[in-house]
Scaffold this active site. Structure first.
Site, PDB file in Angstrom:
ATOM      1  N   CYS A  68      -7.108  -6.361  11.811  1.00 45.47           N
ATOM      2  CA  CYS A  68      -7.046  -5.084  11.086  1.00 45.47           C
ATOM      3  C   CYS A  68      -5.660  -4.483  11.177  1.00 45.47           C
ATOM      4  O   CYS A  68      -5.119  -4.307  12.262  1.00 45.47           O
ATOM      5  CB  CYS A  68      -7.998  -4.075  11.710  1.00 45.47           C
TER       6      CYS A  68
ATOM      7  N   CYS B 112       0.857  -1.188   0.000  1.00 41.98           N
ATOM      8  CA  CYS B 112       0.000   0.000   0.000  1.00 41.98           C
ATOM      9  C   CYS B 112       0.887   1.229   0.000  1.00 41.98           C
ATOM     10  O   CYS B 112       1.932   1.241   0.643  1.00 41.98           O
ATOM     11  CB  CYS B 112      -0.893  -0.002   1.244  1.00 41.98           C
TER      12      CYS B 112
ATOM     13  N   CYS C 133      -0.190   1.015  10.458  1.00 41.63           N
ATOM     14  CA  CYS C 133      -0.681  -0.134   9.697  1.00 41.63           C
ATOM     15  C   CYS C 133       0.496  -0.919   9.121  1.00 41.63           C
ATOM     16  O   CYS C 133       1.386  -0.348   8.485  1.00 41.63           O
ATOM     17  CB  CYS C 133      -1.579   0.379   8.566  1.00 41.63           C
TER      18      CYS C 133
HETATM   19  N1  SAH Z   1      -6.777   1.235   2.591  1.00 42.99           N
HETATM   20  C1  SAH Z   1      -8.133   0.964   2.973  1.00 42.99           C
HETATM   21  C2  SAH Z   1      -8.384  -0.518   3.151  1.00 42.99           C
HETATM   22  C3  SAH Z   1      -7.636  -1.118   4.330  1.00 42.99           C
HETATM   23  S1  SAH Z   1      -8.812  -1.530   5.504  1.00 42.99           S
HETATM   24  C4  SAH Z   1      -8.487   1.748   4.207  1.00 42.99           C
HETATM   25  O1  SAH Z   1      -7.612   2.392   4.759  1.00 42.99           O
HETATM   26  O2  SAH Z   1      -9.641   1.761   4.599  1.00 42.99           O
HETATM   27  C5  SAH Z   1      -7.861  -1.875   6.912  1.00 42.99           C
HETATM   28  C6  SAH Z   1      -8.438  -1.156   8.106  1.00 42.99           C
HETATM   29  O3  SAH Z   1      -7.635  -1.445   9.257  1.00 42.99           O
HETATM   30  C7  SAH Z   1      -8.407   0.338   7.939  1.00 42.99           C
HETATM   31  O4  SAH Z   1      -9.527   0.887   8.576  1.00 42.99           O
HETATM   32  C8  SAH Z   1      -7.150   0.699   8.690  1.00 42.99           C
HETATM   33  O5  SAH Z   1      -7.091   2.056   9.036  1.00 42.99           O
HETATM   34  C9  SAH Z   1      -7.239  -0.224   9.863  1.00 42.99           C
HETATM   35  N2  SAH Z   1      -5.969  -0.438  10.532  1.00 42.99           N
HETATM   36  C10 SAH Z   1      -4.734  -0.290  10.037  1.00 42.99           C
HETATM   37  N3  SAH Z   1      -3.809  -0.592  10.947  1.00 42.99           N
HETATM   38  C11 SAH Z   1      -4.483  -0.945  12.054  1.00 42.99           C
HETATM   39  C12 SAH Z   1      -4.079  -1.386  13.338  1.00 42.99           C
HETATM   40  N4  SAH Z   1      -2.797  -1.532  13.632  1.00 42.99           N
HETATM   41  N5  SAH Z   1      -5.040  -1.675  14.233  1.00 42.99           N
HETATM   42  C13 SAH Z   1      -6.352  -1.558  13.912  1.00 42.99           C
HETATM   43  N6  SAH Z   1      -6.785  -1.158  12.715  1.00 42.99           N
HETATM   44  C14 SAH Z   1      -5.865  -0.843  11.807  1.00 42.99           C
END
Ligand code: SAH
Length: 368
Positions: A347, A125, A132
């Site tokens: 997530c 990404c 993330c």
């Molecule tokens: N790029 C898109 C799709 C990814 S969805 C988006 O950002 O929506 C993945 C989800 O997990 C997103 O809501 C992201 O913000 C969340 N996320 C990322 N890292 C995370 C973490 N360490 N703990 C909880 N949620 C997280």
């Protein structure tokens, strides 16, 4: 596991372009490929792929020579590298290797009434959200529509084998779907038109790419929109979600309002609660104002641990306090059922590193 999926250094030869895989061909292209066959064969093969979710080898209603030819000319996109299960088998994560060696992950979650698959739209990404794992690893490439659709096919097949039914597809795996709009939208259509999932059962999650949200609002299927908000003031969001510098909260709200108006779908906001960062009373107050204006539903997720980010998730009592604060302010809010942390399937944990064998049954993970 943060670095395994990162882009190769500049001196490494570029990878070959993605090849055409089984679910990359549309019906017309399949017809051309099978131009020497009777017309009904095209329909049989198309149905075999989309209704029966069959491998060519298992399409026993077509001649063996054709099955062999299909297997060769329409290779599958995803080679299984590892599979891991958590939550007593109710969460399954697959790590796939694509034709060019890129790796992506897919997560299947069984719930009592339905199953949901979380698909990746890109290898890596480019959005660089620091908390993330996918963002920490950097961008490799867009997935083709066939690579996206095949993730759904594999998950649906598994759900059937487990006596379940795949009911929902969420674009919440690796990558930013709206940065790969054309392939994502072609995949949405195939999932809707040929795999038979309704638009209300398909959710696109975005970091907040405003032009992409506008395209989605104008598109011909009213899918659900989820926005990964995480902060409701520009100063904090600029830091947590860097794309906010280009598409700040004001513009984002306008695009979301347009989506709601055009599609009639409810908007949801994802909010990963980060200890002492975005879980203060002032954050709840700002989020409540922002969400109420759009009648959005808020999904709270305590931040899941990732190797490249030091701050921890909000502890359970803080999550509950934040939830109650939002609810008292009239916001529709849920704390996300968390899945798959023990197998890094939760997530933000998808980094396409190799999957460790689970040594304990996970009780509280967080996929989706
Ligand atoms: N790029 C898109 C799709 C990814 S969805 C988006 O950002 O929506 C993945 C989800 O997990 C997103 O809501 C992201 O913000 C969340 N996320 C990322 N890292 C995370 C973490 N360490 N703990 C909880 N949620 C997280």
């Amino acid at each position: 596991m943060a670095t395994t999926g990162s882009a190769p250094p500049a001196d490494v030869a570029p990878r070959p372009p993605a090849r055409t895989t089984r679910y990359d061909v549309d019906r017309a292209a399949l017809g051309q490929l099978l131009a020497d066959q009777p017309r009904y064969r095209v329909d049989q093969v198309w149905e075999g792929l989309h209704t029966h979710l069959a491998e060519p080898a298992d399409m026993t209603n077509v001649p063996l020579t054709l099955r062999r030819r299909l297997a060769e000319e329409l290779p599958d996109a995803l080679a299984l590298t590892t599979e891991a299960a958590a939550d007593g088998g109710d969460t399954v994560k697959w790590l796939w290797t694509l034709g060019d060696g890129s790796r992506v992950e897919t997560v299947l979650m069984h719930y009592p009434q339905r199953s949901t698959v979380c698909v990746s739209s890109q290898a890596g990404c480019a959005m660089a959200c620091g908390f993330c794992a996918t963002g920490q690893a950097g961008f490799t490439r867009h997935l083709t529509s066939g690579e996206i659709v095949e993730q759904v096919v594999r998950a649906s097949r598994r759900a059937r084998a487990d006596g379940r039914r795949l009911a929902n597809v969420v674009f919440m795996g690796m990558g930013e779907p709206l940065a790969n709009f054309a392939h994502t939208w072609a995949a949405v259509h195939r999932i809707h038109d040929d795999l038979g999932l309704g638009a209300r059962h398909i959710t696109i999650s975005t970091v907040g790419i405003v032009p992409g949200i506008r395209r989605l609002a104008d598109a011909d299927l009213p899918v659900n929109l989820a926005v990964s908000l995480h902060a409701a003031d520009d100063e904090l969001r600029d830091r947590l979600v860097p794309i906010n510098r280009r598409y700040p909260l004001g513009l984002l709200a306008e695009a979301c309002a347009e989506h709601i108006e055009r599609t009639g779908r409810r908007l949801s906001f994802e909010w990963a609660l980060i200890d002492g960062v975005n879980d203060r009373r002032v954050d709840a107050a700002r989020l409540a104002d922002y969400a109420r204006g759009l009648r959005a539903h808020v999904n709270l997720i305590p931040l899941n641990p990732t190797p490249g980010y030091a701050t921890r998730g909000t502890p359970a009592d803080g999550v509950e306090r934040f939830r109650r604060d939002l609810a008292d302010r009239g916001v529709n809010v849920t704390v996300r059922d968390t899945r798959g942390t023990s197998i890094d399937a939760a997530c933000g944990q998808l980094a396409a590193a190799s999957v460790p064998t689970p040594t304990r049954r996970d009780r509280a993970g967080g996929a989706g």
